[in-house]
Design a protein around this motif. Structure first.
Motif, PDB file in Angstrom:
ATOM      1  N   GLU A 198       0.816 -58.268 101.929  1.00 19.36           N
ATOM      2  CA  GLU A 198      -0.021 -57.762 100.835  1.00 19.36           C
ATOM      3  C   GLU A 198       0.285 -56.297 100.521  1.00 19.36           C
ATOM      4  N   ARG A 199       0.655 -55.535 101.536  1.00 15.84           N
ATOM      5  CA  ARG A 199       0.940 -54.113 101.313  1.00 15.84           C
ATOM      6  C   ARG A 199       2.118 -53.899 100.371  1.00 15.84           C
ATOM      7  N   VAL A 200       3.053 -54.828 100.354  1.00 19.02           N
ATOM      8  CA  VAL A 200       4.241 -54.659  99.518  1.00 19.02           C
ATOM      9  C   VAL A 200       4.269 -55.599  98.318  1.00 19.02           C
ATOM     10  N   LEU A 201       3.324 -56.510  98.233  1.00 18.85           N
ATOM     11  CA  LEU A 201       3.303 -57.470  97.133  1.00 18.85           C
ATOM     12  C   LEU A 201       3.300 -56.797  95.751  1.00 18.85           C
ATOM     13  N   PRO A 202       2.677 -55.635  95.583  1.00 20.69           N
ATOM     14  CA  PRO A 202       2.747 -54.990  94.261  1.00 20.69           C
ATOM     15  C   PRO A 202       4.178 -54.755  93.755  1.00 20.69           C
ATOM     16  N   GLN A 210       4.654 -56.216  90.046  1.00 13.13           N
ATOM     17  CA  GLN A 210       5.015 -55.305  88.953  1.00 13.13           C
ATOM     18  C   GLN A 210       6.321 -55.739  88.288  1.00 13.13           C
ATOM     19  N   ALA A 211       7.238 -56.271  89.078  1.00 14.01           N
ATOM     20  CA  ALA A 211       8.529 -56.693  88.541  1.00 14.01           C
ATOM     21  C   ALA A 211       8.435 -58.027  87.801  1.00 14.01           C
ATOM     22  N   LEU A 212       7.639 -58.949  88.329  1.00 19.20           N
ATOM     23  CA  LEU A 212       7.506 -60.285  87.732  1.00 19.20           C
ATOM     24  C   LEU A 212       6.025 -60.670  87.661  1.00 19.20           C
ATOM     25  N   PRO A 213       5.272 -60.053  86.772  1.00 21.18           N
ATOM     26  CA  PRO A 213       3.828 -60.274  86.744  1.00 21.18           C
ATOM     27  C   PRO A 213       3.404 -61.709  86.433  1.00 21.18           C
ATOM     28  N   GLU A 214       4.266 -62.482  85.821  1.00 20.99           N
ATOM     29  CA  GLU A 214       3.922 -63.862  85.467  1.00 20.99           C
ATOM     30  C   GLU A 214       4.172 -64.844  86.611  1.00 20.99           C
ATOM     31  N   ASP A 215       4.858 -64.425  87.646  1.00 21.59           N
ATOM     32  CA  ASP A 215       5.226 -65.324  88.752  1.00 21.59           C
ATOM     33  C   ASP A 215       4.226 -65.175  89.894  1.00 21.59           C
ATOM     34  N   ALA A 216       3.399 -66.182  90.076  1.00 17.99           N
ATOM     35  CA  ALA A 216       2.324 -66.128  91.073  1.00 17.99           C
ATOM     36  C   ALA A 216       2.704 -66.748  92.413  1.00 17.99           C
ATOM     37  N   ARG A 217       3.924 -67.199  92.580  1.00 21.83           N
ATOM     38  CA  ARG A 217       4.278 -67.920  93.814  1.00 21.83           C
ATOM     39  C   ARG A 217       4.061 -67.113  95.094  1.00 21.83           C
ATOM     40  N   PRO A 218       4.469 -65.861  95.187  1.00 19.37           N
ATOM     41  CA  PRO A 218       4.182 -65.118  96.423  1.00 19.37           C
ATOM     42  C   PRO A 218       2.678 -64.930  96.660  1.00 19.37           C
ATOM     43  N   ASP A 252      19.049 -57.396  95.229  1.00 14.32           N
ATOM     44  CA  ASP A 252      18.302 -56.927  96.391  1.00 14.32           C
ATOM     45  C   ASP A 252      17.501 -55.699  95.987  1.00 14.32           C
ATOM     46  N   ASN A 253      16.198 -55.820  95.992  1.00 17.56           N
ATOM     47  CA  ASN A 253      15.333 -54.709  95.626  1.00 17.56           C
ATOM     48  C   ASN A 253      13.971 -54.917  96.306  1.00 17.56           C
ATOM     49  N   PRO A 254      13.029 -54.001  96.153  1.00 13.75           N
ATOM     50  CA  PRO A 254      11.732 -54.147  96.829  1.00 13.75           C
ATOM     51  C   PRO A 254      10.983 -55.418  96.442  1.00 13.75           C
ATOM     52  N   ALA A 255      11.106 -55.845  95.189  1.00 20.93           N
ATOM     53  CA  ALA A 255      10.413 -57.058  94.740  1.00 20.93           C
ATOM     54  C   ALA A 255      10.898 -58.284  95.508  1.00 20.93           C
ATOM     55  N   ARG A 256      12.184 -58.366  95.703  1.00 11.29           N
ATOM     56  CA  ARG A 256      12.764 -59.499  96.434  1.00 11.29           C
ATOM     57  C   ARG A 256      12.269 -59.517  97.879  1.00 11.29           C
ATOM     58  N   SER A 257      12.264 -58.356  98.511  1.00 12.07           N
ATOM     59  CA  SER A 257      11.790 -58.264  99.898  1.00 12.07           C
ATOM     60  C   SER A 257      10.304 -58.608  99.995  1.00 12.07           C
ATOM     61  N   ALA A 271       7.480 -61.432 108.330  1.00  9.71           N
ATOM     62  CA  ALA A 271       6.715 -60.812 107.248  1.00  9.71           C
ATOM     63  C   ALA A 271       6.727 -59.297 107.403  1.00  9.71           C
ATOM     64  N   ALA A 272       6.564 -58.833 108.629  1.00  7.90           N
ATOM     65  CA  ALA A 272       6.566 -57.391 108.885  1.00  7.90           C
ATOM     66  C   ALA A 272       7.932 -56.777 108.584  1.00  7.90           C
ATOM     67  N   LEU A 273       8.993 -57.433 108.999  1.00  9.30           N
ATOM     68  CA  LEU A 273      10.337 -56.902 108.750  1.00  9.30           C
ATOM     69  C   LEU A 273      10.663 -56.848 107.261  1.00  9.30           C
ATOM     70  N   TYR A 274      10.293 -57.894 106.517  1.00  7.00           N
ATOM     71  CA  TYR A 274      10.547 -57.865 105.078  1.00  7.00           C
ATOM     72  C   TYR A 274       9.707 -56.797 104.391  1.00  7.00           C
ATOM     73  N   ALA A 275       8.508 -56.543 104.902  1.00  8.01           N
ATOM     74  CA  ALA A 275       7.702 -55.448 104.352  1.00  8.01           C
ATOM     75  C   ALA A 275       8.396 -54.109 104.611  1.00  8.01           C
ATOM     76  N   GLN A 276       8.943 -53.939 105.802  1.00  3.24           N
ATOM     77  CA  GLN A 276       9.704 -52.718 106.099  1.00  3.24           C
ATOM     78  C   GLN A 276      10.912 -52.608 105.167  1.00  3.24           C
ATOM     79  N   GLN A 277      11.586 -53.727 104.963  1.00  3.30           N
ATOM     80  CA  GLN A 277      12.751 -53.721 104.081  1.00  3.30           C
ATOM     81  C   GLN A 277      12.348 -53.346 102.646  1.00  3.30           C
ATOM     82  N   ALA A 278      11.211 -53.839 102.197  1.00 10.71           N
ATOM     83  CA  ALA A 278      10.737 -53.482 100.854  1.00 10.71           C
ATOM     84  C   ALA A 278      10.519 -51.987 100.748  1.00 10.71           C
ATOM     85  N   ARG A 279       9.903 -51.398 101.765  1.00 12.37           N
ATOM     86  CA  ARG A 279       9.689 -49.941 101.766  1.00 12.37           C
ATOM     87  C   ARG A 279      11.022 -49.200 101.767  1.00 12.37           C
ATOM     88  N   HIS A 280      11.961 -49.699 102.548  1.00 14.52           N
ATOM     89  CA  HIS A 280      13.297 -49.100 102.618  1.00 14.52           C
ATOM     90  C   HIS A 280      13.962 -49.133 101.246  1.00 14.52           C
TER      91      HIS A 280
END
Length: 160
Positions: free
Chosen positions: A36-40, A44-52, A90-95, A116-125
């Motif tokens: 949830e911390r990185v879901l924004p 923001q990148a794909l506001p119409e896609d609710a799958r995540p 590869d960008n924060p939205a994908r992670s 989940a934690a690692l992908y959140a770290q990757q999104a921040r990176h």
């Protein structure tokens, strides 16, 4: 300055020990919080896609009820990962989408929670400037450890 690489295979002994000592449901709560911390980034990148987002809602239903349907969990996880692929580069939205996919998979197998934690770290990176990338990952990891410790305390106090 070139941005240092982020490796999904990296390990943190403190986090690994906490995960090993935490019950399955609490890991689900934690994995959801990490995603949830990185879901924004994704929303923001794909506001119409609710799958995540739907994947995290599916995880929340399991957390609340303990009811498990492999088809539902698998579908939600695969949907979030498909959304990640649809991002393209590869960008924060994908992670962030991948973090949601790993988080919901925690309902099936507890060992998905660290994903989940690692992908959140990757999104921040990926979201950080090159000179701030390592600090962003370190800050995210520190939050993840604090959050898991707090959830474990609630669990042992009977509040979780």
């Amino acid at each position: 300055m070139k941005k240092p690489k982020f490796k999904l295979t990296q390990r943190d002994e403190t986090l690994e020990a906490l995960v090993a000592q935490t019950d399955h449901r609490t890991l689900g709560v934690w994995a959801k919080a990490c995603a949830e911390r990185v879901l924004p980034y994704f929303e923001q990148a794909l506001p119409e896609d609710a799958r995540p987002r739907q994947a995290l809602e599916t995880l929340q239903a399991w957390i609340e009820t303990g009811q498990f349907s492999m088809a539902v969990i698998r579908g939600a996880s695969l949907g979030a990962h498909a959304a990640a692929r649809d991002v393209g580069e590869d960008n924060p939205a994908r992670s962030a989408a991948r973090a949601a996919g790993q988080a919901v998979a925690t309902a099936h197998v507890r060992t998905h929670a660290p994903g989940a934690a690692l992908y959140a770290q990757q999104a921040r990176h990926r979201a950080a400037a090159a000179e701030e990338a390592e600090a962003a990952v370190a800050a995210e990891l520190a939050w993840q450890i604090r959050r898991l410790r707090a959830l474990r305390e609630q669990q042992t106090d009977g509040r979780g």
